[in-house]
Design an enzyme around this catalytic site. Structure first.
Site, mmCIF file in Angstrom:
data_model
loop_
_atom_site.group_PDB
_atom_site.id
_atom_site.type_symbol
_atom_site.label_atom_id
_atom_site.label_comp_id
_atom_site.label_asym_id
_atom_site.label_seq_id
_atom_site.Cartn_x
_atom_site.Cartn_y
_atom_site.Cartn_z
ATOM 1 N N ASP A 1 0.889 -1.200 0.017
ATOM 2 C CA ASP A 1 0.106 0.050 -0.036
ATOM 3 C C ASP A 1 0.882 1.278 0.050
ATOM 4 O O ASP A 1 0.585 2.272 0.441
ATOM 5 C CB ASP A 1 -0.744 -0.060 1.258
ATOM 6 N N GLU A 2 1.946 0.977 -0.782
ATOM 7 C CA GLU A 2 2.953 2.237 -0.839
ATOM 8 C C GLU A 2 3.032 2.712 -2.251
ATOM 9 O O GLU A 2 3.220 1.822 -3.182
ATOM 10 C CB GLU A 2 4.333 1.982 -0.316
#
Lengths: 202, 350
Positions: free
Chosen positions: B238-239
């Site tokens: 989720d980066e």
């Protein structure tokens, strides 16, 4: 040209002359490091370039090379499946010769997009036959020469073969039929190789 | 009327698996191929129903009942191998002819009984069927190998790909290439490192499909809020990283980051259920770190992101200007030999 045909040529080169020779030939044909997939279709020009490079590399005529390819297809253990499929043509060499009329249909039954030249067998009497190879693959008659010779060994038959018609090296006129004259001297000359219907080739 | 010998001779060639039986069901003659299946037990003289189990028709009181129906038979040898045969019975004066065939058991039978093509009638399609089975399995074998090679090629192509298949954004490999090119070009640029807040909760409570949906929505928002020339990449679960081309102005970068956080905080619906996330952002403009390599700038953006996380999430931080290439990195668990940055707050869960 169908990948099966191209793959057959590749197996012939690597099994007979080694993988280094295959690499040298594909380099010479400007294909780079190249391997065929048996189930894909390739441009005819690729096959043409490859055969030309291979014949040049061996310094032998295309007819001789293609005849060796035909012999290889029937006699080498790594293509045993093909020999078995041809043996389904009949119990004797004569039955086998007659089954060649259906060879392209048989091939298409197994692989719908594999189109082999039509073959037409004529009985001339006194053990003499002529096999006409239809258009589509110039030089296919030479491959059939090798197959017919090796299958004669397989059935234990003694035959004389002569190739008439366009010479493979002239190549250009692929509309004219190649014709092979087959003279069956003895159908049970040697023991031949066994064919067990139920033994599937590995 | 044709003599029985003549009839048997004809049948032996046309139907090599026939039986001639009398009206009580005793076998009088047998075709050569059928007899070959039981070479030790001559069939003539035996009762048909002693030799075979009936599978069709099932309910038969006596042999004569077979003669009254449509005549289609299914039988199997009573002794092993219990080869199944299909057949047809046709009444004759004083008896019947039964013609049997292997049907689909042909493949096994040819192996079990070492049959040859001479065992089949010249008109039989048995040999063609065997040919087809063998040709088809050879072809299927080739296709199987082709599929495996294509699968391998696909995996290696994916490894070399520049696209994140889930979001359609660039992946980490692509971003590394972009950063390398930036360094070579000498043009100013900024690196924005974005980490989603509460994404794990969405994944855990609503499932991976919801998580994937959220990632796709995030990707769409990041692309909408950036320019064509900027690079948007998903670099981890989720980066995300955005590389801004030729843009290093803090107020502008701040406005973009604030708008991103604002938009990402709007609940996204997945199958009618709201998925609430937010984002923490770290920003590093290249002009503020003149001696730092692209990889170093990315680390500084990462550090700034770390600060933002610890400042309470849904916020942004700029990287503190550093005098030279730092060895600092986020104090990740399990990595030895790395020095924690002075600004890092330890002891809190990021």
């Amino acid at each position: 040209m169908h990948g099966l045909v191209n793959r057959a040529i590749q197996s012939f080169v690597t099994d007979t002359y080694g993988p280094d020779r295959w690499r040298r030939v594909t380099e010479a044909a400007e294909l780079g490091d190249f391997e065929f997939e048996a189930m894909l279709i390739y441009d005819d020009a690729v096959t043409e370039a490859l055969l030309a490079a291979f014949c040049a590399d061996l310094g032998r005529s295309r007819g001789e090379v293609l005849e060796d390819l035909g012999t290889y297809l029937v006699s080498h253990p790594s293509v045993e499946a093909l020999r078995r499929l041809l043996r389904f043509g009949g119990d004797s060499y004569v039955d086998f010769l007659h089954s060649l009329d259906d060879l392209n249909d048989r091939a298409r039954l197994a692989v719908p997009d594999l189109h082999l030249p039509a073959l037409d067998l004529r009985e001339e009497g006194a053990g003499r036959y002529t096999l006409a190879c239809g258009p589509g693959m110039p030089g296919f008659g030479w491959v059939m020469m090798g197959i017919l010779r090796a299958m004669a060994d397989d059935y234990g038959a003694l035959v004389l073969l002569e190739h008439h018609g366009p010479h493979a090296d002239e190549g250009a006129d692929d509309e004219a039929d190649e014709v092979i004259a087959v003279t069956l001297i003895e159908s049970a000359f040697a023991a031949g190789r066994a064919f067990d219907l139920g033994a599937r080739a590995g | 009327m044709i003599a029985e010998d003549t009839l048997a001779g004809i049948l032996a060639r046309l139907c090599p698996m026939h039986l001639l039986v009398d009206d009580s069901g005793v076998i009088r003659r047998v075709g050569p191929t059928l007899q070959k299946l039981r070479p030790e037990t001559p069939m003539p003289g035996q009762r048909f129903l002693d030799l075979f189990d009936l599978t069709r028709p099932r309910k038969v009181g006596c042999f004569a009942d077979l003669l009254t129906g449509e005549g289609k038979l299914g039988v199997a040898f009573r002794d092993a191998p219990h080869t199944a045969l299909k057949g047809q019975i046709v009444p004759l004066p004083g008896g019947a002819v039964i013609d049997l065939s292997f049907g689909i058991s042909l493949i096994d039978a040819v192996r079990d009984y070492a049959l040859t093509s001479a065992d089949f009638a010249a008109t039989s399609l048995a040999i063609e069927l065997l040919y087809l089975v063998e040709a088809k399995s050879a072809v299927m074998g080739e296709y199987g190998q082709l599929s495996r090679r294509l699968q391998t090629a696909r995996i290696s192509a994916e490894e070399q790909a520049f696209t994140d298949t889930l979001t359609g954004l660039k992946n980490r490999r692509a971003m590394d290439h972009v950063l390398t090119r930036k360094a070579a070009s000498g043009m100013p640029y900024s690196v924005m490192h974005i980490d989603l807040d509460f994404f794990k909760q969405v994944n855990d409570s609503l499932g991976h499909a919801a998580g994937d949906h959220v990632l796709q929505q995030v990707a769409r928002i990041l692309v909408e809020e950036t320019r064509q020339e900027d690079t948007v990449a998903r670099v981890g679960g989720d980066e995300f990283v955005i590389v801004f081309d030729n843009l290093t102005d803090r107020p502008r970068l701040r406005r973009i980051a604030e708008r991103l956080i604002d938009r990402l905080q709007q609940p996204m619906l997945f199958q009618g259920r709201p998925c609430a996330i937010s984002a923490s952002i770290g920003i590093a403009p290249s002009v503020e770190q003149p001696l730092v390599s692209p990889a170093g700038l990315l680390r500084l953006a990462d550090l700034a992101l770390y600060d933002a996380k610890h400042a309470g999430r849904s916020t942004l931080r700029f990287a503190t200007p550093r005098p030279a290439e730092p060895a600092w990195t986020r104090p990740a668990a399990g990595k030895d030999g790395e020095t924690a940055p002075p600004s890092a707050v330890s002891g809190r869960d990021s």
